[in-house]
Design a protein around this motif. Sequence first.
Motif, PDB file in Angstrom:
ATOM      1  N   ALA A  55       0.828  -1.210   0.000  1.00  0.00           N
ATOM      2  CA  ALA A  55       0.000   0.000   0.000  1.00  0.00           C
ATOM      3  C   ALA A  55       0.864   1.263   0.000  1.00  0.00           C
ATOM      4  CB  ALA A  55      -0.925   0.001   1.222  1.00  0.00           C
ATOM      5  N   VAL A  56       2.163   1.094  -0.203  1.00  0.00           N
ATOM      6  CA  VAL A  56       3.109   2.206  -0.036  1.00  0.00           C
ATOM      7  C   VAL A  56       3.125   3.100  -1.278  1.00  0.00           C
ATOM      8  CG1 VAL A  56       5.555   2.768   0.285  1.00  0.00           C
ATOM      9  CG2 VAL A  56       4.520   0.837   1.530  1.00  0.00           C
ATOM     10  N   VAL A  57       3.164   4.405  -1.061  1.00  0.00           N
ATOM     11  CA  VAL A  57       3.244   5.363  -2.167  1.00  0.00           C
ATOM     12  C   VAL A  57       4.514   6.195  -1.991  1.00  0.00           C
ATOM     13  CG1 VAL A  57       2.049   7.208  -3.392  1.00  0.00           C
ATOM     14  CG2 VAL A  57       0.725   5.457  -2.192  1.00  0.00           C
ATOM     15  N   PRO A  58       5.361   6.244  -3.026  1.00  0.00           N
ATOM     16  CA  PRO A  58       6.637   6.965  -2.910  1.00  0.00           C
ATOM     17  C   PRO A  58       6.486   8.439  -3.268  1.00  0.00           C
ATOM     18  CG  PRO A  58       6.558   5.816  -5.005  1.00  0.00           C
ATOM     19  CD  PRO A  58       5.225   5.579  -4.341  1.00  0.00           C
ATOM     20  N   LEU A  59       6.158   9.237  -2.295  1.00  0.00           N
ATOM     21  CA  LEU A  59       5.847  10.649  -2.565  1.00  0.00           C
ATOM     22  C   LEU A  59       7.038  11.550  -2.316  1.00  0.00           C
ATOM     23  CD1 LEU A  59       2.393  10.726  -0.763  1.00  0.00           C
ATOM     24  CD2 LEU A  59       2.765  10.818  -3.245  1.00  0.00           C
ATOM     25  N   ARG A  60       7.068  12.638  -3.045  1.00  0.00           N
ATOM     26  CA  ARG A  60       8.013  13.714  -2.738  1.00  0.00           C
ATOM     27  C   ARG A  60       7.288  15.033  -2.948  1.00  0.00           C
ATOM     28  NH1 ARG A  60       9.979  16.397  -7.196  1.00  0.00           N
ATOM     29  NH2 ARG A  60       9.598  15.350  -9.199  1.00  0.00           N
ATOM     30  N   ARG A  61       7.798  16.071  -2.332  1.00  0.00           N
ATOM     31  CA  ARG A  61       7.210  17.395  -2.489  1.00  0.00           C
ATOM     32  C   ARG A  61       7.838  18.111  -3.673  1.00  0.00           C
ATOM     33  NH1 ARG A  61       2.783  19.612   0.369  1.00  0.00           N
ATOM     34  NH2 ARG A  61       2.698  18.617   2.402  1.00  0.00           N
ATOM     35  N   ASP A  62       7.014  18.798  -4.426  1.00  0.00           N
ATOM     36  CA  ASP A  62       7.502  19.695  -5.467  1.00  0.00           C
ATOM     37  C   ASP A  62       6.796  21.019  -5.204  1.00  0.00           C
ATOM     38  OD1 ASP A  62       8.463  20.968  -7.673  1.00  0.00           O
ATOM     39  OD2 ASP A  62       7.247  19.845  -9.124  1.00  0.00           O
ATOM     40  N   GLY A  63       7.452  21.894  -4.441  1.00  0.00           N
ATOM     41  CA  GLY A  63       6.765  23.089  -3.967  1.00  0.00           C
ATOM     42  C   GLY A  63       5.659  22.670  -3.026  1.00  0.00           C
ATOM     43  N   ASP A  64       4.441  23.178  -3.258  1.00  0.00           N
ATOM     44  CA  ASP A  64       3.319  22.804  -2.395  1.00  0.00           C
ATOM     45  C   ASP A  64       2.670  21.499  -2.832  1.00  0.00           C
ATOM     46  OD1 ASP A  64       3.593  25.008  -0.791  1.00  0.00           O
ATOM     47  OD2 ASP A  64       2.241  26.252  -1.995  1.00  0.00           O
ATOM     48  N   ASP A  65       3.016  21.047  -4.029  1.00  0.00           N
ATOM     49  CA  ASP A  65       2.363  19.849  -4.566  1.00  0.00           C
ATOM     50  C   ASP A  65       3.126  18.572  -4.234  1.00  0.00           C
ATOM     51  OD1 ASP A  65       0.041  20.801  -5.743  1.00  0.00           O
ATOM     52  OD2 ASP A  65       1.079  21.397  -7.579  1.00  0.00           O
TER      53      ASP A  65
END
Length: 225
Positions: free
Chosen positions: A104-114
């Motif tokens: 269920a893992v999602v590899p997220l990163r921030r790009d500014g506010d998004d």
Amino acid sequence: VTGQRDVIGLIGGTGSLGCGLAIRLAAAGYDVRIGSRAGERARKAAEAIAGRLDADGASNVSGDENLAVAGAASIVVLTVPYGALESVTAPLASALAGKIVVDAVVPLRRDGDDFDLARPAEGSVSMQLRALLPGARLVAALKTVPAPVLQDLAAPLAGDVPIAADDAEAARTVAAIVARIGGLQPRLVGSLARAALIEGVTAIALNLNRRYGGHANVQFLGLAG
Ligand SMILES: NC(=O)c1ccc[n+]([C@@H]2O[C@H](COP(=O)([O-])OP(=O)(O)OC[C@H]3O[C@@H](n4cnc5c(N)ncnc54)[C@H](OP(=O)(O)O)[C@@H]3O)[C@@H](O)[C@H]2O)c1
């Protein structure tokens, strides 16, 4: 394919998604084991969840260290932050060989506010897991379901749950579990390589939440069945 006495283990189950799944799965009659790096933290999380369920549901949930949960469960869900993936899975690899492991893992990163994806070289977390958990029957699922809605038992669940896997029987088993939660429609989207597409949908949902408020879930309109 699945019985309500299946033991479902939640690795890193003390967090938002783990606790949301624990309460819904225990309410649905599954035997749920919450896992943690610290057994005491898992037992406290299980007690808190049991306190929110009726007597039947409360007896369905307990907590222990991740390794003990991986050993006891027949089906395991990984609910840890992407950054913890390698350190969490390494000691579990032999316990999870041959078992259904829901990623269920999602590899997220921030790009500014998004939010954007921090895409692994393998294309997705699920494909990366093939090397980290050899022999595990990997199924990408539940990556798009918002934890706050799962946690609120009074909130009606609605939406589709995209599922990707190479092991068709494992996918059917996970689909049956998702369906038993109530309100969620499992949707098979293809082989495990399609997990990359699912992870991208989650990033979209999070950016929508930020702009419009609420907790977006996914639903594919226009399907015949
Ligand atoms: N939250 C959502 O709505 C949602 C929805 C779909 C998918 N997901 C995905 O599900 C995963 C879990 O999300 P979450 O919001 O539940 O995360 P979380 O609450 O931040 O963390 C979950 C658990 O992971 C363990 N953990 C945290 N850092 C760790 C580390 N460095 N090493 C080992 N274990 C660590 C912790 O358990 P212990 O400290 O008890 O070991 C923590 O309670 C993420 O990959 C997320 O992308 C989340």
